[in-house]
Design an enzyme around this catalytic site. Structure first.
Site, short mmCIF file in Angstrom:
data_model
loop_
_atom_site.label_atom_id
_atom_site.label_comp_id
_atom_site.label_asym_id
_atom_site.label_seq_id
_atom_site.Cartn_x
_atom_site.Cartn_y
_atom_site.Cartn_z
N GLN A 108 47.78 51.99 39.07
CA GLN A 108 47.57 50.67 38.97
C GLN A 108 46.57 50.13 38.14
OE1 GLN A 108 46.06 47.80 42.18
NE2 GLN A 108 48.25 47.31 42.74
N HIS A 176 48.74 45.16 37.94
CA HIS A 176 48.06 44.30 39.13
C HIS A 176 48.15 42.70 38.82
CE1 HIS A 176 46.56 43.13 43.10
NE2 HIS A 176 45.69 44.11 43.07
N GLY A 177 49.16 42.30 39.20
CA GLY A 177 49.32 40.70 39.11
C GLY A 177 49.18 39.79 40.51
N HIS A 179 47.19 38.96 44.47
CA HIS A 179 45.89 38.79 45.49
C HIS A 179 44.80 37.84 44.72
CE1 HIS A 179 47.64 42.76 47.14
NE2 HIS A 179 48.53 41.90 47.37
N TYR A 181 43.57 38.08 41.52
CA TYR A 181 42.86 38.61 40.56
C TYR A 181 43.31 38.17 39.09
CZ TYR A 181 41.37 41.78 44.26
OH TYR A 181 40.90 42.61 45.33
#
Length: 372
Positions: A108, A176-177, A179, A181
């Site tokens: 990830q 990771h797109g 939560h 971030y």
């Protein structure tokens, strides 16, 4: 094996294809940050951690979040990085061990954006950066609004990390797109106040993430899978939503799919909850319906109760997976990611696939520090 346990084994054991990758079953290990990689280097303990779960039947492992090669990407020197000779050598050993155990694995790739605070490692002098320099919930900027040069540098960092993943033997990548971030900070109106091409309406707010996807797609082989993880909720705003309707969700997902996403990992806190009024489909179900792409669902699988309570030391009882099996059987989504249950019990997948449900233990967050 009873009829119920036989059904679980049958449904979960079906192979599934993600672009050029065939995953042997429907069980995914969800990414979970542990901070067990001093200097950003995954060591032999990390190799064993992932290999044990692959050997016990997990079809696809998504690693813990690992920082791309941009100085502002992280906030800890114990979280692994996906750049640097020593770091990548460590990751190559992880991939080799997982393959030897019969599993598939993707890293990830991660940039935390404005979640970073000034002075944090691994690069203390790096500023916190984001679409508008805003932390979630803030009304004034505390970081740097990214310039075009900053955007280009981050896009290149993701592409370089993806190319490295293919080069050292991984089976795909996950971006990771979710939560709250960096990529999610662009997607969400609450943190993206830009007035240029990267801000404004839903499609404009997707531009940065879509450019990262396109750059990654160009940096790897055509059949190398790209997974995109996204969420409505944010770590500091559980009630936040990118989209209030299926139409709004489609406006976000369509540019990402067109840019080269092969599968979506739709992160929810409880997979069984419907996403929009008038339908029982969860977020992964809607994602598959709107894009036609394979989807991964996640959210308290094998557990019950709020996960915040878990981290306060209140054990969560094991939750039946009958509803999950029903949804998989009717192809609402394609795969299911398991987090805390698999973190606690490396044998979780084997027990479920073998019908040994009576051996599943309730999640106990107080024991996490002793787990490997």
């Amino acid at each position: 094996m009873t009829a119920a346990t036989s059904r679980a084994a049958e449904i979960l054991s079906r192979p599934v294809s993600l672009n050029g990758l065939t995953v042997p079953n429907r069980i995914v290990m969800a990414p979970m940050t542990r901070q067990f990689s001093p200097g950003g280097v995954p060591g032999e303990d990390v190799v064993g951690y992932y290999a044990r779960r692959a050997a016990a039947g997990v079809g696809l492992i998504v690693t813990e979040g690992t920082y791309v090669g941009h100085d502002s990407a992280g906030q800890s020197d114990r979280i692994p990085r996906f750049h640097g000779e020593e770091q990548l050598a460590g990751w190559a050993k992880v991939a080799d061990a997982v393959h030897a155990a019969g599993g598939k694995i993707v890293p990830q790739l991660w940039h935390i954006g404005m979640v970073r605070e000034a002075g944090q490692p691994p690069f203390a002098e790096a500023p916190a950066v984001g679409p508008s320099g805003l932390r979630i919930g803030a009304t004034e900027a505390t970081g740097k609004a990214m310039t075009q040069t900053d955007l280009d540098d981050v896009i290149a960092a993701f592409a370089e990390a993806a190319a490295a993943a293919e080069r050292i033997g991984f089976d795909g990548v996950e971006l990771h797109g979710a939560h709250g971030y960096l990529l999610d900070q662009f997607l969400w109106a609450g943190t993206n106040r830009r007035t240029d091409a990267y801000g404004g309406d839903l499609v404009a707010r997707t531009k940065f993430a879509a450019e990262i996807v396109a750059a990654v797609r160009a940096a790897v082989s055509p059949d190398f899978p790209i997974i995109f993880r996204y969420s409505q909720w944010k770590q500091e705003a559980y009630g936040a939503r990118l989209a209030e309707t299926p139409e709004e969700l489609e406006a976000i997902l369509a540019p990402l799919a067109a840019a080269g996403v092969d599968a979506f990992h739709a992160s929810t806190r409880r997979y069984w909850l419907p996403e929009f009024e008038g339908s029982d489909l969860n977020l992964a179900g809607w994602t598959k319906k709107l894009t036609g792409k394979p989807t991964i669902t996640v959210g308290s699988v094998g557990l019950d109760g709020d996960f915040i309570k878990g981290f306060m030391g209140e054990g969560s009882p094991v939750k039946s997976i009958d509803d999950l099996l029903d949804r998989l059987e009717r192809d609402e989504f394609d795969m299911v990611a398991v987090g805390r249950a698999l973190l606690q019990d490396p044998e979780w997948a084997a027990k479920v696939l073998d019908g040994r449900f009576d051996e599943l233990a309730a999640y106990d967050a107080t024991a996490l520090r002793t787990l490997s």
